[in-house]
Design an enzyme around this catalytic site. Structure first.
Site, PDB file in Angstrom:
ATOM      1  N   GLU A  86      -2.375 -19.718   2.427  1.00 23.80           N
ATOM      2  CA  GLU A  86      -1.362 -20.478   3.151  1.00 23.80           C
ATOM      3  C   GLU A  86      -1.295 -20.204   4.656  1.00 23.80           C
ATOM      4  O   GLU A  86      -1.065 -21.122   5.439  1.00 23.80           O
ATOM      5  CB  GLU A  86       0.025 -20.191   2.536  1.00 23.80           C
ATOM      6  CG  GLU A  86       0.181 -20.640   1.094  1.00 23.80           C
ATOM      7  CD  GLU A  86       0.206 -22.150   0.950  1.00 23.80           C
ATOM      8  OE1 GLU A  86       0.651 -22.829   1.894  1.00 23.80           O
ATOM      9  OE2 GLU A  86      -0.223 -22.669  -0.101  1.00 23.80           O
ATOM     10  N   SER A 470      37.736 -12.820 -53.659  1.00 19.54           N
ATOM     11  CA  SER A 470      38.345 -11.500 -53.875  1.00 19.54           C
ATOM     12  C   SER A 470      38.221 -10.583 -52.669  1.00 19.54           C
ATOM     13  O   SER A 470      38.808  -9.496 -52.660  1.00 19.54           O
ATOM     14  CB  SER A 470      37.706 -10.825 -55.090  1.00 19.54           C
ATOM     15  OG  SER A 470      37.963 -11.573 -56.259  1.00 19.54           O
TER      16      SER A 470
END
Length: 810
Positions: A86, A470
């Protein structure tokens, strides 16, 4: 000299004109330029990450995948690759590379096309953070002016860092560290030179140059960058040759999840959105949950193994799909590539891999895996046991050959076994949930909401409203003990027929066994889970009194139906609610609120939230009663006390003596009752209760010791019955056992201390009254001092002194 005079004058005039033009543009644009100083406080959109308390990543949420790096964390080799790609003069120029700009302009004038470009990294930072991507001269001027200003305010390292962390690199990845994770599944510091160059080449064209979408274009760009690195002296020719010859090996990776806990991660995500809104996804929060990594892994395995074991008792339901067209000639080649594509899009569920049957013989079958590998499954490895499913109560005859089980093109499930063997399997239709808490503060230690998040995102641990059966009885019995009943109170276990409008007609409840046992002590009734005793107990206690007591314990009683079916646990609840209630039984009678998020940290590591849950302090009440003369304390003790910031204390909601007695009964459930399978753990400090609803449609087990409380549930999402031989003790309890075996592996046994006001005496097991000294079959029972029974010939029937019920008894 005369010939050069006019060109020199024109050059000087051109230079001065350019300066005036540049100055004019600067004066015109500078007032509208953004403040570069904001870059120092820039907040990159960083996803939220969710961890266990010991640091395993269990979830990542956010629109942009990003892992910000500081300059010191960026490998020098990658810095060189990016500069070569770049801006090789980045550390020399002042933000603008005039040579590069002139080269770009000349290429544009000569060819009419945009060539190499003249943007420096600094100009790209200006564009990425402040400007749009529109291609105009005005934007370019703004970009140049901002680049100059950025170079004045920030160091080169800071500018490089801003670029590396912001640039888009394809596949929703922003920044090079995130791209490294997406394409290679590891951090940028772990990559090779070729991979560094590949990443450095992506910004020029993210959709075309990335190694997944455009491997060939990416490779060409990579090799160009490597040649530039040789030219710039960053690498030698031999290093270039080796890197350029490297193949492109990249596959898309998701977040590096190190532990499967997606149901809990999704709970954390929802809580974060409630707390911070949409900012939760972008501010880079690290959310540390209360989950224990080891126990979460054990919970996952326990649920999967429990469901597969249950499923194996009910038969093979057939293939998930049939991929071979019926009109294909028998000698036609199998479409393996097409099948592999189907397998690749089929998720692995609970470790069970999708596979397609490609060969069948008398000894086994061959299958194709999603990886393209073809493996063999022998007859003994699951095929022989695959009796056909008819219903939850019936299976067909055992198969005699592999062809009785599968056909070519069947999409089935397989799992790896020992010594590189593969086994035939199927994904269970039934679902399960597990919740485990620290009973002293409510921290969720592990949570499983189903067999697999890939199969269903519905969290049964928190969202499924199921009848507990239960599992609710211990709280009814606690209410009775609190109201004056004792563990030795006698209730008649006999048939009941009731006409109740709220229950829509005649109601004939039964015990699970279908038998009736006559007068029964409450301890034995709860140990054996006698339904009819529970109903009679609720009627004697009073429905309103029980609902009020349940509300005090923390149950949401707003929708409790005010009828006797409450005794059988008909009000729907989720496993987390049940586990929270059992924490009261485990911790001595204190209400703790379950919580999942332990702390929240920002991207910079600051803690913005830390949980401070009300916690059990068993010695606080005694300590509060002790008074200390301040004159007896040293200055160090006084300062230490002032610096302490103790956690808020949990509120007591159950009488300590009632809690002790109900705990002793639930220990009997393990020793002599419906939870006897848990004796395999060989511990004396376990207590718990099974739960099974009509059908049976729901199977539960909730149990604990003083350190861990865990609830497990098994059932079908569509309320299909589990099968007539499936109960809490057969379907849910094995999951609980496998989990608690590891959860309590290194935890010493702890016995309860006898609270003040409790007496241990011998009673007659038939009447519940005090036994004479010479009675041989007498047993010991705990009583609160004020409810000690008397000796006599009658029966201890509780505080009412009668067992009269408005009912028809057969």
């Amino acid at each position: 000299m005369k010939l050069l005079r006019w060109p020199l004058r024109l050059a000087v005039l051109g230079f001065l004109g350019g300066c005036w033009l540049f100055a004019g543009i600067y004066l015109y644009l500078s007032p509208n330029l953004p403040d570069v100083e904001t870059l120092r406080d820039v907040r990159l959109q960083t996803p939220m990450r969710v961890y266990t308390r010991d640091g395993d990543l269990i979830g990542q949420f956010g629109e942009q995948k990003r892992n910000p790096l500081s300059y010191e964390q960026i490998p020098q080799q990658f810095v060189q690759a990016l500069l070569a790609a770049e801006d090789d003069g980045f550390f020399k120029h002042g933000g603008i590379d005039f040579g590069g700009l002139l080269r770009a302009v000349s290429e544009l004038l000569l060819t009419g096309e945009k060539g190499s470009g003249g943007s420096t990294l600094t100009m790209q930072v200006a564009r990425n953070y402040f400007l749009t991507l529109e291609r105009t001269f005005m934007r370019k001027f703004n970009e140049m002016l901002l680049a100059i200003e950025i170079e004045r305010r920030l160091s080169k390292e800071e500018i490089f860092e801003l670029y590396v962390n912001r640039v888009f690199l394809g596949h929703r990845s922003y920044g090079f560290e995130a791209a490294s994770q997406v394409y290679y599944g590891k951090g940028i510091a772990e990559l090779t030179l070729a991979q560094h160059a590949m990443l450095a080449g992506i910004p020029k064209s993210p959709s075309r140059n990335n190694p997944i979408s455009g491997p060939e274009a990416g490779k060409d760009r990579r090799n160009w960058i490597l040649r530039r690195m040789v030219t710039l002296g960053y690498i030698d020719q031999a290093t270039y040759d080796k890197a350029a010859a490297s193949p492109v090996v990249a596959t898309q990776h998701g977040a590096r999840i190190t532990l499967e806990a997606q149901y809990a991660a999704e709970m954390a995500r929802r809580q974060m959105v409630q707390r911070y809104g949409m900012a939760a996804y972008n501010e880079g929060y690290s959310v540390y949950t209360t989950l224990d990594s080891k126990l979460q892994q054990v919970a996952n395995a326990a649920v999967i193994d429990g469901l597969i074991t249950y499923d194996s008792r009910h038969g093979y339901r057939g293939p998930e799909q049939q991929l071979l067209d019926s009109d294909v000639p028998p000698d036609a080649a199998l479409p393996l590539a097409q099948w592999q594509a189907t397998l690749s899009s089929t998720p692995v569920i609970a470790g069970l891999e999708p596979a397609v049957v490609t060969a069948i013989d008398d000894e086994g079958i061959g299958v194709l895996l999603a990886s393209g590998e073809q493996v063999r499954i022998e007859w003994e490895n699951g095929l022989r046991q695959a009796r056909p499913y008819i219903s939850e109560d019936r299976m067909g005859s055992a198969p005699t050959a592999p062809a009785d089980v599968v056909a070519l093109g069947d999409l089935v499930r397989v799992k790896p076994g020992d010594e590189n063997e593969w086994r035939f399997a199927q994904v269970p239709d039934a679902q399960a949930a597990l919740v485990s808490l620290n009973p002293n503060n409510g921290a969720i230690v592990s949570l499983v909401g189903g067999i697999g998040f890939e199969k269903s995102k519905f969290n049964r641990a928190t969202q499924a409203q199921r009848q507990p059966g239960s599992n609710l009885k211990p709280f009814l019995y606690s209410a009775a003990l609190n109201s004056g009943f004792t563990a030795a109170s006698i209730i008649n276990d006999a048939p009941i027929v009731m006409q109740d409008r709220s229950l829509e007609g005649v109601w004939r409840p039964e015990n699970d066994s279908g038998q009736f046992f006559g007068p029964t002590r409450l301890r034995w009734a709860l140990t054996k889970s006698r339904n009819l005793v529970s109903i009679r107990l609720l009627q004697q206690l009073g429905i309103r009194r029980f609902i009020d007591y349940a509300q005090e314990l923390g149950f949401d009683t707003e929708d409790f139906a005010p009828d006797l079916s409450l005794a059988l646990g008909t009000h729907a609840m989720n496993p987390l609610e049940i586990a929270s209630a059992y924490a009261i039984l485990a911790n001595g009678g204190y209400r703790v609120e379950p919580f999942l998020i332990e702390r929240i940290e920002t991207l910079s590591g600051d803690t913005v939230f830390e949980a401070r849950p009300p916690s059990v302090c068993r010695d606080c009440e005694q300590n509060a009663a002790k008074t200390v003369d301040p004159e007896e304390l040293s200055m160090e003790q006084i300062l230490s006390a002032e610096e302490q910031d103790p956690l808020p204390g949990a509120r007591r909601v159950m009488d300590e003596r009632v809690n002790f007695i109900i705990d002793s009964i639930l220990q009997d459930v393990i020793k002599d009752g419906t939870g006897r399978r848990a004796l395999v753990l060989k511990r004396d400090d376990l207590a718990g209760k099974t739960g099974t609803t009509n059908g049976p449609m729901d199977a539960w087990f909730s149990g604990y010791n003083p350190d861990v409380v865990t609830t497990t549930w098994v059932g079908f999402d569509n309320y299909t019955p589990l099968g007539r031989r499936e109960f809490g003790g057969t379907a849910a309890l094995p999951i609980w056992i496998n989990y608690m075996r590891e959860a309590l592996k290194d935890v010493p046994e702890r016995s309860r201390r006898l609270p003040p006001g409790i007496i241990h005496v011998r009673i007659d097991p038939e009447t519940g009254l005090l036994a004479p000294a010479d009675q041989r079959n007498a047993i010991f029972e705990y009583f609160r001092n004020e409810h000690l029974p008397e000796a006599g010939e009658g029966a201890n029937t509780g505080p009412t002194g009668t067992d009269d019920l408005i009912q028809e008894i057969f």
